[in-house]
Design an enzyme around this catalytic site. Structure first.
Site: not given
Length: 444
Positions: A218, A221, A242, A317
């Site tokens: 999610i 991008m 998923e 991240l």
């Protein structure tokens, strides 16, 4: 027959939660599935209860339980995966994260964990006596197997979902039914795609072939990529994921998805939970192309990898120069969770012709307003490693993509620096030299 049993078990929310005892562990909600009346009723018992542990995840709306007990004196909130709301609670010491490998959660519930009460939201009972779990299948069946008490709150707006197995519960397994009327579902709007998101997605799109099987995470991008796929010439795609998100609906509506090339669940869109906008929830209602499964089926690498050309697209991240990936924390501050990213990184690589992509913008702006590189010599102190360097396949930024499989440490450093922001490349080369992972003959 089932109507009579239903009526006998139908009670108010306040009556149902009388079954909760001090010291209990409650499996409560996940993402768009939160039992609002049970939440409010438990909050009204706050002064009567002590040491009650709530297990939940991806909280998308305020919880009366949390608001009733801001110091955590009576209820402890334990999250499988943090939403923005839960992130703040964890940072304030009001909630706690449960580290997971998502595919293993049903087994943990069956073998390791105490579960006294299941209090979840479901779709209306069908004529055969079954309640669909609706938009969250995940691990609910495993929790119900272990629980002393099972309470379901019926939401007339919860879509009934077609599934494989463990996607519903029979009235005979339920202790209390609470009728919730039309409650709607909390929405999780797709993050708008930035120009950087679109650029990153443009590097991934050529790697997808006709007949590929797609898993999307999610964020901006993946959302951008889903839209690009919808507008592309790709065809005969499959979905095994998923989380079901709005981007998949766009792909289906555009005629890109039919699942005919899948080796597992041919023709079906496989998922474990869903969160998005009303567009997604309407798409899901009694849709026979869907197959909802527990997460130990959808995410288990041995299952997902049975589909050829599995393409897994997720974000992170930060990444260090050896290829270790952090997707869940900023230093020691938890931001989200492990989820099923590692499951699909492994599954995609083990799929025949499969590829996994870890995508990230090359930079971010810190709290002091300074631009920082997301590609680092060493991870930020305290950062959690979500994907080990041995598992990572492709890494993509707005400056390109690299395949890390089989590369030595100096090759990895060189590859990752090549897709870092140009302003940070010299600094990263200096860090690589200090770490002794830079070959002098490759200093340019």
């Amino acid at each position: 027959m089932y109507i009579e049993e239903y009526r006998n078990k139908c009670v108010s929310a306040d009556e149902a939660v009388k079954a909760v005892r001090s010291g209990d562990w409650i499996e409560f909600c996940w993402a768009a599935s939160i039992a609002c009346l049970l939440d409010e009723a438990l909050a009204r018992r706050v002064k009567e209860l002590n040491d009650v542990n709530i297990r939940a995840a991806v909280l998308l709306k305020p919880s009366a339980i949390l608001e009733s007990d801001p110091t955590g004196e009576h209820f402890t909130w334990n999250s499988w995966h943090l939403s923005g709301r839960e992130r703040k609670l964890v940072q304030n010491g009001q909630a706690y994260y449960i580290p997971i490998k998502y595919s293993e959660v049903p087994r943990w519930l069956r073998e390791n964990l105490q579960t006294d009460v299941v209090a979840i939201q479901v779709a209306p009972m069908d004529k055969h006596g079954y309640f669909s779990f609706g938009v969250t299948v995940s691990h609910y069946a495993a929790a119900i197997e272990k629980a002393r008490v099972v309470i379901v709150e019926v939401n007339e707006d919860m879509p009934s979902i077609h599934g494989g197995y463990d996607h519903m519960v029979h009235i005979s397994k339920v202790d209390y039914v609470v009728e919730g009327g039309h409650r709607g579902l909390p929405e999780l709007p797709s993050a708008p795609a930035s120009e950087i998101d679109k650029k990153i997605a443009s590097y991934v799109l050529p790697e997808i072939m006709d007949g590929a099987c797609i898993q999307l995470g999610i964020g901006g991008m993946p959302n951008a990529l889903g839209q690009m796929i919808a507008e592309s010439d790709l065809k005969d795609l499959g979905i095994h994921t998923e989380m079901l998100v709005d981007g998949f609906v766009d792909m289906v509506v555009a005629g890109k998805v039919n699942g005919t090339c899948k080796q597992l669940d041919r023709g079906r869109i496989v998922f474990s939970f869903a969160a998005g906008t009303q567009k997604l929830y309407e798409f899901m209602k009694n849709n026979p192309s869907l197959a909802a499964y527990p997460v130990d089926y959808t995410n288990h690498p041995c299952n997902a990898s049975r589909n050829d050309h599995l393409i897994s697209i997720n974000s992170c991240l930060e990444i260090d120069l050896t290829g270790q990936v952090c997707s869940e924390s900023a230093g020691s501050n938890m931001m989200s969770g492990s989820g099923g990213q590692l499951d699909f990184v492994e599954a995609a690589y083990n799929s025949k012709g499969g590829k996994s992509f870890i995508c990230l913008p090359s930079t971010y702006i810190d709290k002091q307003g300074q631009v920082k590189s997301r590609i680092k010599g060493l991870m930020t102190w305290g950062s959690v490693i979500t994907d080990t360097r041995t598992t990572v396949h492709f890494v993509v930024t707005e400056f390109g993509k690299v395949n890390l499989k089989g590369l030595s440490t100096w090759q990895r450093a060189e590859a990752l620096i090549s897709i870092a922001h140009p302003d940070f490349r010299e600094e990263l080369i200096a860090q690589a030299k200090k770490l002794k992972i830079w070959r002098q003959c490759h200093s340019g």
